[in-house]
Write an enzyme that holds these catalytic residues in place. Structure first.
Site, PDB file in Angstrom:
ATOM      1  N   LYS A 111      -7.903  17.913  16.802  1.00  0.00           N
ATOM      2  CA  LYS A 111      -7.084  17.249  15.794  1.00  0.00           C
ATOM      3  C   LYS A 111      -7.124  18.098  14.532  1.00  0.00           C
ATOM      4  CE  LYS A 111      -6.275  12.529  14.171  1.00  0.00           C
ATOM      5  NZ  LYS A 111      -5.895  12.783  12.790  1.00  0.00           N
ATOM      6  N   ASP A 154      -6.793  14.365   8.258  1.00  0.00           N
ATOM      7  CA  ASP A 154      -6.725  12.961   8.661  1.00  0.00           C
ATOM      8  C   ASP A 154      -7.890  12.648   9.593  1.00  0.00           C
ATOM      9  OD1 ASP A 154      -6.049  10.410   9.341  1.00  0.00           O
ATOM     10  OD2 ASP A 154      -4.331  10.946  10.572  1.00  0.00           O
ATOM     11  N   TYR A 180       0.870  -1.173   0.000  1.00  0.00           N
ATOM     12  CA  TYR A 180       0.000   0.000   0.000  1.00  0.00           C
ATOM     13  C   TYR A 180       0.904   1.220   0.000  1.00  0.00           C
ATOM     14  CZ  TYR A 180      -3.599   3.267   1.715  1.00  0.00           C
ATOM     15  OH  TYR A 180      -4.467   4.319   1.867  1.00  0.00           O
ATOM     16  N   HIS A 199      -8.449   9.701  11.216  1.00  0.00           N
ATOM     17  CA  HIS A 199      -8.193   8.703  12.254  1.00  0.00           C
ATOM     18  C   HIS A 199      -8.220   9.398  13.620  1.00  0.00           C
ATOM     19  CE1 HIS A 199      -6.383   6.689   8.708  1.00  0.00           C
ATOM     20  NE2 HIS A 199      -6.844   5.605   9.284  1.00  0.00           N
ATOM     21  N   TYR A 219     -10.312  -3.725   8.525  1.00  0.00           N
ATOM     22  CA  TYR A 219      -8.978  -3.264   8.918  1.00  0.00           C
ATOM     23  C   TYR A 219      -9.039  -2.010   9.782  1.00  0.00           C
ATOM     24  CZ  TYR A 219      -4.150  -1.664   8.640  1.00  0.00           C
ATOM     25  OH  TYR A 219      -2.890  -1.234   8.966  1.00  0.00           O
ATOM     26  N   HIS A 220      -9.766  -1.008   9.318  1.00  0.00           N
ATOM     27  CA  HIS A 220      -9.780   0.271  10.020  1.00  0.00           C
ATOM     28  C   HIS A 220     -10.510   0.175  11.357  1.00  0.00           C
ATOM     29  CE1 HIS A 220      -9.513   0.909   5.649  1.00  0.00           C
ATOM     30  NE2 HIS A 220      -8.544   1.722   6.005  1.00  0.00           N
TER      31      HIS A 220
END
Length: 592
Positions: free
Chosen positions: A552, A556, A40, A558, A194-195
């Site tokens: 944040k 992004d 990736y 996350h 996955y996440h």
């Protein structure tokens, strides 16, 4: 849904290639074809990433997996003022067809499988890829690969959404419809656990939420009047592989069984329609910035678990990814880890090598039954879309993440080099890949300016207006219209904005979970008690709680770290303000 309790005696007669595919989706597994080795990757501009791809393919990589930068994910061109700090920083910047053509220049798209992780800006990205193939004389029915297209997951964890859920699901359905009819070798969706794992979900929770998402997409395909056998064989799944070795092997086996069972009463004639095929990626969350050389061992162990579980393709993370994007050197180690496991370990020569092992079968049965219980709970709520709208799914993941963090902070769970055996280590000096974001922006500016000078603006305006009208009416396939816009050189930001002008841009509501962190912090409670005493004294002296803003910055999405910190401070007696995602520094300062 029927209640199923899976028992150990049911495992004895099951074999690879036959339903419920416990021991693997194919009869001979890697004896016929080893897993696809992917990395990736993507960084800076399309030109730099193209050179990186060619080097990796020459060195033994067998498929490409494209990482786009955050502005691209969020539907912004590189010249948008909100994204000036993110261009090319965590993936490759793609603003137009010309960038996509440069990304794959000199790479034979008929022979290389291409996976693209994209959800929010999927219409322009998929359109650019299709036009790139057209202009390189590659027939669409020859293209092989996967587009992620899993928007429901974005509202739970990764957060690279653009539009509200209902409108995004319309886009997801249009992608499934277009690819099923015109690109039969290309996977129209990669349903991603996955996440969720990276955000803190336990293996049972990762399985249940991901497979329940899969059921929502099955219903979406049916609503398009597509036959199940026309689109289900092109569904794939994407799992995170962490450090719990036996459980991660069992997770892939359990996933195949549960998915097959969930679909068994549907009108399916093709066995491949209920066969779960998987891509896996070793965990990024398990990588540590402290003593990063240990990450090579971590990744190797996780890669073995994915292979032993029967994955169809695999990405191995690089040792330095807790610090920056991987260098050529670290990416080479990660790729060679797979080559070693494929060619020198003998793992590819045996099907389901640990099948029958007591601990593996016990973990598999536990995961199957635990997953069914959670899916039944989701069905009782009304399905995954309702579970997401009510915040149930998000809370489940956040609670799981808080339990994990509390156990790490109290050293009940140990990470070598971080909270265990860390005193013997000095800082490891690594050459870190540095991305010049300002240079990237200037390069993308030049290309955008040149593109807009050369194109026919009237043709672009007509194409974008057609997208707006179709979004309002809901009566045309948006990917078809995206392809038309890409052909006349509309940009990613322009296509995304055409849809946003109708759908709007979605903003999630933040929440903080209370009482989970401290309840699971099993040591050093004296320290927690002392902080609570001090925060209570502050309240008595000032008439309010001590207050903190957790924010944040950037594109992004996350947010595991921010939410864990916010919830911990809340448990310690603070009033916590949790900032919205995707803010600029100026917006955070204003909120403060």
């Amino acid at each position: 849904m029927k209640n199923l309790i899976y028992k150990s005696e049911l495992l004895k007669e099951e074999c690879p290639g036959k339903a419920p595919f416990l021991r693997g989706p194919y009869p001979k597994m890697y004896l016929d074809k080893p897993w696809t080795i992917r990395q990736y990757s993507g960084f800076s501009t399309a030109r730099e990433t193209n050179l990186f791809y060619k080097k990796n393919l020459k060195a033994g990589q067998t498929g490409l997996s494209v990482a786009f930068d955050l502005p691209t994910h969020r539907g912004y061109d590189s010249d948008h003022p909100r994204v000036k700090g993110d261009v090319g920083a965590s993936g490759v910047a793609i603003d137009s067809v010309e960038d996509m053509k440069l990304l794959f220049k000199g790479i034979d798209l008929e022979s290389v499988s291409v996976s693209m992780t994209m959800n929010g800006a999927i219409i322009p990205i998929m359109a650019f890829f299709i036009v790139t193939a057209e202009e390189n004389n590659v027939p669409l029915d020859k293209l092989e690969g996967t587009i992620q297209n899993d928007i429901l997951k974005e509202y739970m964890v990764r957060n690279t959404y653009i539009y509200p859920p209902k409108d995004s699901m319309k886009i997801t359905g249009d992608i499934i419809e277009f690819l099923s009819t015109k690109m039969p070798k290309f996977n129209s969706i990669s349903i991603s656990g996955y996440h969720m794992q990276e955000a803190g979900a336990s293996p049972e929770l990762e399985l249940a939420l991901t497979l329940a998402n899969g059921l929502e997409y099955v219903n979406l395909g049916k609503s398009k009047n597509l036959k199940l056998d026309d689109f289900l064989p092109r569904f794939s799944f994407f799992w995170g592989i962490g450090m719990n070795f036996w459980k991660e092997i069992a997770k892939l086996r359990a996933a195949r069984v549960v998915w097959n069972y969930l679909l068994k009463d549907l009108e399916i004639n093709n066995p491949k329609s209920s066969m779960l095929r998987a891509h896996c990626q070793t965990s990024g969350w398990s990588l540590t910035a402290k003593d990063p050389l240990n990450n090579i061992s971590r990744t190797g162990l996780e890669a073995m678990a994915a292979i032993l579980g029967g994955t169809q393709s695999l990405h191995t993370n690089s040792l330095d990814e807790a610090l920056a994007l991987p260098t050529d050197y670290s990416a080479g180690i990660a790729r060679d880890t797979q080559l070693f496991l494929r060619d020198n370990s003998g793992l590819a020569n045996i099907i389901d090598p640990f099948g029958g092992c007591h601990i593996l079968e016990e973990n598999t049965i536990e995961l199957i039954n635990g997953t069914f219980r959670l899916i039944q709970e989701i069905q009782e709520i009304g399905g995954m879309t309702v579970a997401i709208e009510k915040g149930w799914a998000q809370r489940k993941i956040e609670d799981s993440a808080l339990v994990k963090q509390a156990k790490l902070d109290s050293a009940e769970e140990k990470i070598i080099g971080v909270n265990f055996m860390d005193e013997r280590l000095e800082d490891t000096n690594l050459d870190i890949l540095s991305i010049d974001v300002d240079w990237n922006r200037k390069e993308q500016f030049k290309k955008l300016e040149a593109l807009k000078r050369k194109r026919n603006q009237n043709e672009v305006s007509v194409a974008l207006n057609n997208i707006k009208m179709a979004a309002k009416a809901g009566n045309r396939n948006l990917l078809e219209l995206g392809v038309e816009a890409a052909r006349v050189r509309a940009t990613l930001g322009e296509i995304s904005m055409a849809l946003e002008s109708v759908y709007g841009r979605y903003e999630a509501q933040n929440s903080i979970t209370n009482s989970v962190y401290t309840a699971n912090h099993n040591q050093n409670n004296e320290c927690i008690d002392e902080v609570l005493i001090q925060s209570n004294k502050f309240y008595l002296n000032h008439g309010r709680r001590p207050r903190i803003l957790i924010a944040k910055i950037g594109q992004d999405g996350h947010d595991r770290g921010a939410k864990v910190v916010a919830s911990a401070f809340s448990d310690l007696g603070f009033t916590v303000d949790l900032g919205s995602l995707f803010q600029t520094p100026e917006e955070v300062a204003k909120q403060a």
